[in-house]
Design an enzyme around this catalytic site. Structure first.
Site, mmCIF file in Angstrom:
data_model
loop_
_atom_site.group_PDB
_atom_site.id
_atom_site.type_symbol
_atom_site.label_atom_id
_atom_site.label_comp_id
_atom_site.label_asym_id
_atom_site.label_seq_id
_atom_site.Cartn_x
_atom_site.Cartn_y
_atom_site.Cartn_z
ATOM 1 N N GLU A 1 0.875 -1.375 0.107
ATOM 2 C CA GLU A 1 -0.053 0.069 0.040
ATOM 3 C C GLU A 1 0.818 1.270 -0.046
ATOM 4 O O GLU A 1 1.810 1.292 0.977
ATOM 5 C CB GLU A 1 -0.909 -0.016 1.160
ATOM 6 C CG GLU A 1 -1.740 1.305 1.480
ATOM 7 C CD GLU A 1 -2.740 1.169 2.517
ATOM 8 O OE1 GLU A 1 -2.524 0.483 3.473
ATOM 9 O OE2 GLU A 1 -3.611 2.197 2.762
ATOM 10 N N LYS B 1 1.369 5.541 -0.006
ATOM 11 C CA LYS B 1 0.834 6.605 0.695
ATOM 12 C C LYS B 1 1.727 7.947 0.370
ATOM 13 O O LYS B 1 2.819 8.008 0.075
ATOM 14 C CB LYS B 1 1.029 6.606 2.323
ATOM 15 C CG LYS B 1 0.304 7.557 3.201
ATOM 16 C CD LYS B 1 -0.339 6.955 4.346
ATOM 17 C CE LYS B 1 -0.894 8.071 5.259
ATOM 18 N NZ LYS B 1 -1.257 7.672 6.446
ATOM 19 N N ASP C 1 -5.185 2.889 -1.384
ATOM 20 C CA ASP C 1 -6.081 3.374 -0.533
ATOM 21 C C ASP C 1 -6.691 4.991 -0.994
ATOM 22 O O ASP C 1 -5.639 5.633 -1.305
ATOM 23 C CB ASP C 1 -5.169 3.718 0.810
ATOM 24 C CG ASP C 1 -6.089 4.201 1.966
ATOM 25 O OD1 ASP C 1 -6.865 5.352 1.610
ATOM 26 O OD2 ASP C 1 -6.253 3.602 3.084
ATOM 27 N N HIS D 1 -4.894 8.239 -0.110
ATOM 28 C CA HIS D 1 -3.573 8.260 -0.122
ATOM 29 C C HIS D 1 -2.952 9.034 -1.233
ATOM 30 O O HIS D 1 -1.986 8.846 -1.467
ATOM 31 C CB HIS D 1 -2.798 7.066 -0.024
ATOM 32 C CG HIS D 1 -2.861 6.242 1.277
ATOM 33 N ND1 HIS D 1 -2.499 5.319 1.736
ATOM 34 C CD2 HIS D 1 -3.973 6.888 2.353
ATOM 35 C CE1 HIS D 1 -2.740 5.073 3.148
ATOM 36 N NE2 HIS D 1 -3.532 5.678 3.455
ATOM 37 N N HIS E 1 -8.138 -0.142 -0.643
ATOM 38 C CA HIS E 1 -8.753 0.538 0.744
ATOM 39 C C HIS E 1 -9.686 1.398 0.467
ATOM 40 O O HIS E 1 -9.330 2.618 -0.089
ATOM 41 C CB HIS E 1 -7.612 0.826 1.646
ATOM 42 C CG HIS E 1 -6.920 -0.134 2.533
ATOM 43 N ND1 HIS E 1 -5.793 0.217 3.367
ATOM 44 C CD2 HIS E 1 -7.105 -1.476 2.573
ATOM 45 C CE1 HIS E 1 -5.570 -1.002 4.024
ATOM 46 N NE2 HIS E 1 -6.133 -2.005 3.351
#
Ligand code: RNT
Ligand code: ZN
Length: 415
Positions: free
Chosen positions: A221, A223, A255, A258, A282
C-alpha cells in the site's frame, strides 16, 4: 413504489434487478476490525502512532477481544452482503503469560479470531502492524538505516505471512496480507533513494518466507504523506506500484485517502487493471487529507464501484474498508460505511453499462450524458430495500434504533 414496479422500470432498459441482487450477495468485502477501537489493538498500551490518527473520544470503545467481537457482531447484524474479517497483527489475543513481541507472533495467538470468522462464515485478511510500537526507530521500520530495526520488522512480516497462510487454510478462503508502513520524514531528506532501496530489500526478505501464492495474496500500500511525515514517505505510489509490478504474486493496494486531493482512485483502477491480474483497494473518505472519515454513498465512492463492475473485475479487485471515526458511535460509523459501499456496488450493477459504453465508442457524448444523468433518478431505493430484506437486515434508517439500544445496554456501561 414497490419492488415489482422498480424491477419493471429497470427491465425496460434490459437491467435484471434480481440478478444484480443475487450477484451482490456473494461479493466479499473486508470489514476492518479497527473501527471498533480506534486502531488500538491488544498488544500494547501506548498511543496510535506512525502517521495515522483517529480523532474524537466518543464513549464506549471496545477494550477487549470479547467486546470487539460483540461489536463486530452488531455490525454484521445491520449490514447486508458477504464479509471478510480484516485483522491487524496488533489484535493478537494473548492468554495470560503468553505475550510475545511482534517478531514472534504465531497462529496460536489468532485462534479465537479464526473461531469467530468461522462462526460467521468469513474469510480473513491480515495486516502486519508496522506502527504503534517502540521498535519504530525515528519513524522508520523496514526502511530504517538501522539493521537491527529492519531485522525486527522483517521477522514481523514473515511471522504475518505464516499467520496469513494459517487463516487461509482454516477458512478455505485466500488471505490478502497488506504491507503498509508509515516510514517517512517530517522535513526535507537528503537521501530519498536510500530508504526506498532498504524498503525494497526488506520486503524482498519478507517474501523469502515460503508460502502458497494461491492462499496468501501479498499487497503493498502506498501513501503520499502522513501526519508528522509530511515531506517524504518511503512507500510512495511509484515505489509500491513498481514493487508490485516487479515481484511475482505481489499486488498493488490503493487507498483512496493516499493521493493528492484532486487525484481519484476511480481513474487509477482501470489503469492498473490493464497490467495487473489482481489489485486491492482500501476504501475510505478523505476530507481534505487522509482523514479516514466514514465512507458515504457519494460520487467518488460510486465511481470506484462502477470501475470495478463495468470492467467485469469483481473477482480481480480485493475490496477492503479502511476508515476510523472516534467522534461518533463507532458501530453506527462502521455500519454506515459498509452499507455505503454495498450501495455503491448495487448502483453500479444497476446501470446500463454496455449501452453507456456504446454511446462513448460511437462518440454520442451528449446521449451518454443524458443517460448517465437520467439514470441517477431511477428507483434505486426500492432495489436496495429488497436487497436488504433478502439479506435479513433493516433497509431504512431505522437500523439505528438497534445501535441506540446497544449503546444503552452495552456501550454505555464501558466506562
Ligand atoms: C494508513 C493506511 C493503513 C491503515 C491501516 C490501519 O494510512 O491507510 O492501511 O489505515 O493499516
Ligand atoms: Zn489504508
Amino acid at each position: 413504489m414497490s419492488y415489482e414496479s422498480a424491477k419493471a422500470a429497470y427491465a425496460k432498459y434490459g437491467i435484471d434487478t434480481d440478478a444484480a441482487i443475487n450477484k451482490l450477495k456473494n461479493i466479499p468485502v473486508a470489514l476492518h476490525c479497527w473501527q471498533g477501537d480506534d486502531v488500538t489493538g491488544f498488544d500494547h498500551d501506548g498511543p496510535l502512532t506512525g502517521g495515522i490518527q483517529t480523532t474524537g473520544n466518543y464513549p464506549g470503545k471496545a477494550r477487549t477481544p470479547e467486546e470487539l467481537m460483540a461489536d463486530i457482531e452488531e455490525v454484521i447484524k445491520l449490514t447486508p452482503g458477504t464479509k471478510k474479517l480484516n485483522l491487524h497483527a496488533c489484535y493478537a489475543i494473548f492468554e495470560p503469560g503468553q505475550f510475545v513481541d511482534r517478531d514472534k507472533i504465531e497462529p496460536k495467538h489468532f485462534v479465537k479470531w479464526v473461531e469467530f470468522a468461522k462462526k460467521h462464515n468469513m474469510g480473513i485478511d491480515f495486516n502486519p502492524t508496522f506502527f504503534s510500537h517502540d521498535k519504530v526507530k525515528d519513524g522508520l521500520t523496514l526502511s530504517s538505516p538501522d539493521a537491527e530495526t529492519r531485522k525486527f520488522w522483517i521477522e514481523h512480516g514473515k511471522a504475518c505471512i505464516r499467520i496469513s497462510e494459517y487463516f487461509a487454510k482454516e477458512t478455505g478462503i485466500p488471505t490478502v496480507m497488506n504491507i503498509w508502513t508509515g516510514d517517512g520524514f517530517k522535513d526535507i531528506p537528503a537521501d530519498r533513494m536510500g530508504p526506498r532501496m532498504r524498503y525494497k530489500e526488506s520486503i524482498e526478505e519478507i517474501l523469502k518466507q515460503p508460502f502458497d501464492k494461491n492462499l496468501v495474496k501479498i499487497t503493498v500500500e502506498s501513501k503520499v504523506f502522513g501526519i508528522g511525515v509530511e515531506s517524504y514517505t518511503s512507500g510512495s505510489a511509484e515505489f509500491t506500484l513498481s514493487f508490485a509490478a516487479g515481484h511475482d504474486g505481489v499486488l498493488p493496494l490503493m487507498d483512496n485517502g493516499h493521493y493528492h486531493p484532486t487525484e481519484v482512485v476511480s481513474d487509477k483502477i482501470p489503469a492498473l487493471l490493464c497490467f495487473f491480474p489482481e489489485i486491492a483497494l482500501h476504501i475510505t473518505r478523505p476530507v481534505r487529507w487522509d482523514s479516514d472519515h466514514v465512507v458515504l454513498f457519494d460520487d467518488e465512492t460510486k465511481e470506484m464501484a462502477k470501475e470495478i463492475v463495468r470492467n467485469d473485475a469483481l473477482d480481480r479487485v480485493f475490496m477492503a474498508l479502511d476508515y476510523f471515526d472516534a467522534s461518533i458511535n463507532r458501530i453506527g460509523a462502521w455500519t454506515v460505511g459498509f452499507r455505503s459501499w454495498q450501495k455503491a456496488l448495487l448502483n453500479a450493477l444497476l446501470l446500463p453499462n454496455a449501452k453507456l459504453k456504446e454511446f462513448q465508442d460511437t462518440c454520442r457524448m451528449n446521449e451518454l450524458m443524458v443517460w448517465q444523468e437520467e439514470f441517477k433518478t431511477m428507483p434505486f431505493g426500492e432495489v436496495w430495500e429488497e436487497y436488504c430484506k433478502q439479506c435479513g437486515v433493516v433497509a431504512g434508517p431505522e437500523w439505528y434504533d438497534e445501535v441506540k439500544k446497544y449503546e444503552a445496554d452495552v456501550l454505555s456501561k464501558r466506562q
